[in-house]
Scaffold this motif. Sequence first.
Motif, short mmCIF file in Angstrom:
data_model
loop_
_atom_site.label_atom_id
_atom_site.label_comp_id
_atom_site.label_asym_id
_atom_site.label_seq_id
_atom_site.Cartn_x
_atom_site.Cartn_y
_atom_site.Cartn_z
N ASN A 161 0.83 -1.21 0.00
CA ASN A 161 0.00 0.00 0.00
C ASN A 161 0.87 1.26 0.00
OD1 ASN A 161 -2.37 -1.48 0.00
ND2 ASN A 161 -2.54 -1.49 2.23
N ASP A 163 3.69 1.56 -1.47
CA ASP A 163 4.15 1.75 -2.85
C ASP A 163 3.08 2.43 -3.69
OD1 ASP A 163 6.61 0.52 -2.38
OD2 ASP A 163 5.77 -1.48 -2.73
N ILE A 164 1.81 2.07 -3.46
CA ILE A 164 0.72 2.70 -4.21
C ILE A 164 0.64 4.18 -3.87
CG2 ILE A 164 -1.76 2.73 -4.57
CD1 ILE A 164 -0.39 0.32 -5.81
N ARG A 232 -0.52 0.00 -11.89
CA ARG A 232 -1.67 0.03 -10.98
C ARG A 232 -2.79 -0.87 -11.48
NH1 ARG A 232 -1.25 5.71 -10.57
NH2 ARG A 232 -3.22 5.90 -11.69
N TYR A 235 -1.71 -4.48 -11.03
CA TYR A 235 -1.78 -4.82 -9.60
C TYR A 235 -3.22 -5.02 -9.18
CZ TYR A 235 -1.46 -4.20 -4.54
OH TYR A 235 -1.57 -4.36 -3.18
N SER A 236 -4.12 -4.15 -9.64
CA SER A 236 -5.54 -4.27 -9.30
C SER A 236 -6.12 -5.58 -9.86
CB SER A 236 -6.31 -3.07 -9.85
OG SER A 236 -7.68 -3.20 -9.60
#
Length: 306
Positions: A161, A163-164, A232, A235-236
């Motif tokens: 998180n 990293d996001i 992103r 990853y999602s």
Amino acid sequence: MLKTYYKEIGDEKVTVLRDPRPGSWISLETSSEQDLKKFSKKFKLDEDILKDVLDIYEAPRIETDKNNVYLFMTFPNLENEVTFPLPVLIVLNHDYIFTISSRPMPFVEKLLKSEIPFSTVDKNELLVRLLQNIYHQFNVFIHRFSRRIRQKGVQLEKISNNDIVQFVNFESVLNDFLFDFIPASNVFTALLSGKVVTFTKEQRVPIDDLMLSNNQLIEIARSNLKNMVNIREAYSTIMTNNLNRVIKTFTSLTVVLTIPTMIASIYGMNVKLPFDQDPHAFIGILSVIIIISVVLVGVFFKKDWL
């Protein structure tokens, strides 16, 4: 903080003057409108234009007023581990060249400490040196972002998180840089036109290189923004797929355990049931439960539900 530098062609070191004289380079770091007001009166500069340097959202542009050329650029600034672009105003007139900003200007210190030959008397050459140092810093920051983004892309399944959140900050910084790089192209075009500042043939070459560097930084920034969006999204997708697999596994286990639970519940009632007098009833019922569970597990594995 106001400093005045002087260096003639052929001098090895820069001299710091107490009072400016023609051919000087005057550097001002201030966040006060009052300081800018006094500065503008002393050197007969446009006060309203000078005040624009205090606006952190000021974009690169070039203006002329009487015998003064006002060149707004931005440079990367790092404070409390947060990177953001800050405006710097470079002013050229017949006697002086000025660099004005609301924060310390690391590219100025780097030029003063470097062994790159320059002269404050040749204002056009000094302008080129300053722009080269600014874009060197931009290149360092942009490529640093690129490396960190590529590292996270390689370790996609290990993204946390934090990293996001870091990616969101990177995206904000790159958008700010991109917002400045695009109008900077117009500034370089104006400089190369020769209508604002007249450069020699030798000085036009690094200006051309700076314009190419600026265009490359635009492409790199856009590429990094696209990479972050792709990371992103990937990853999602991975997280959604993993969640679906977990839900599917728990649903399958629930079905597998439901039938044995029902059989055990029925034979736990205080009523007459088949085989209730049989001494082997428990073993038989347990065997049926095991067989049904094994069959269901086998079916679910075959269907790839487990």
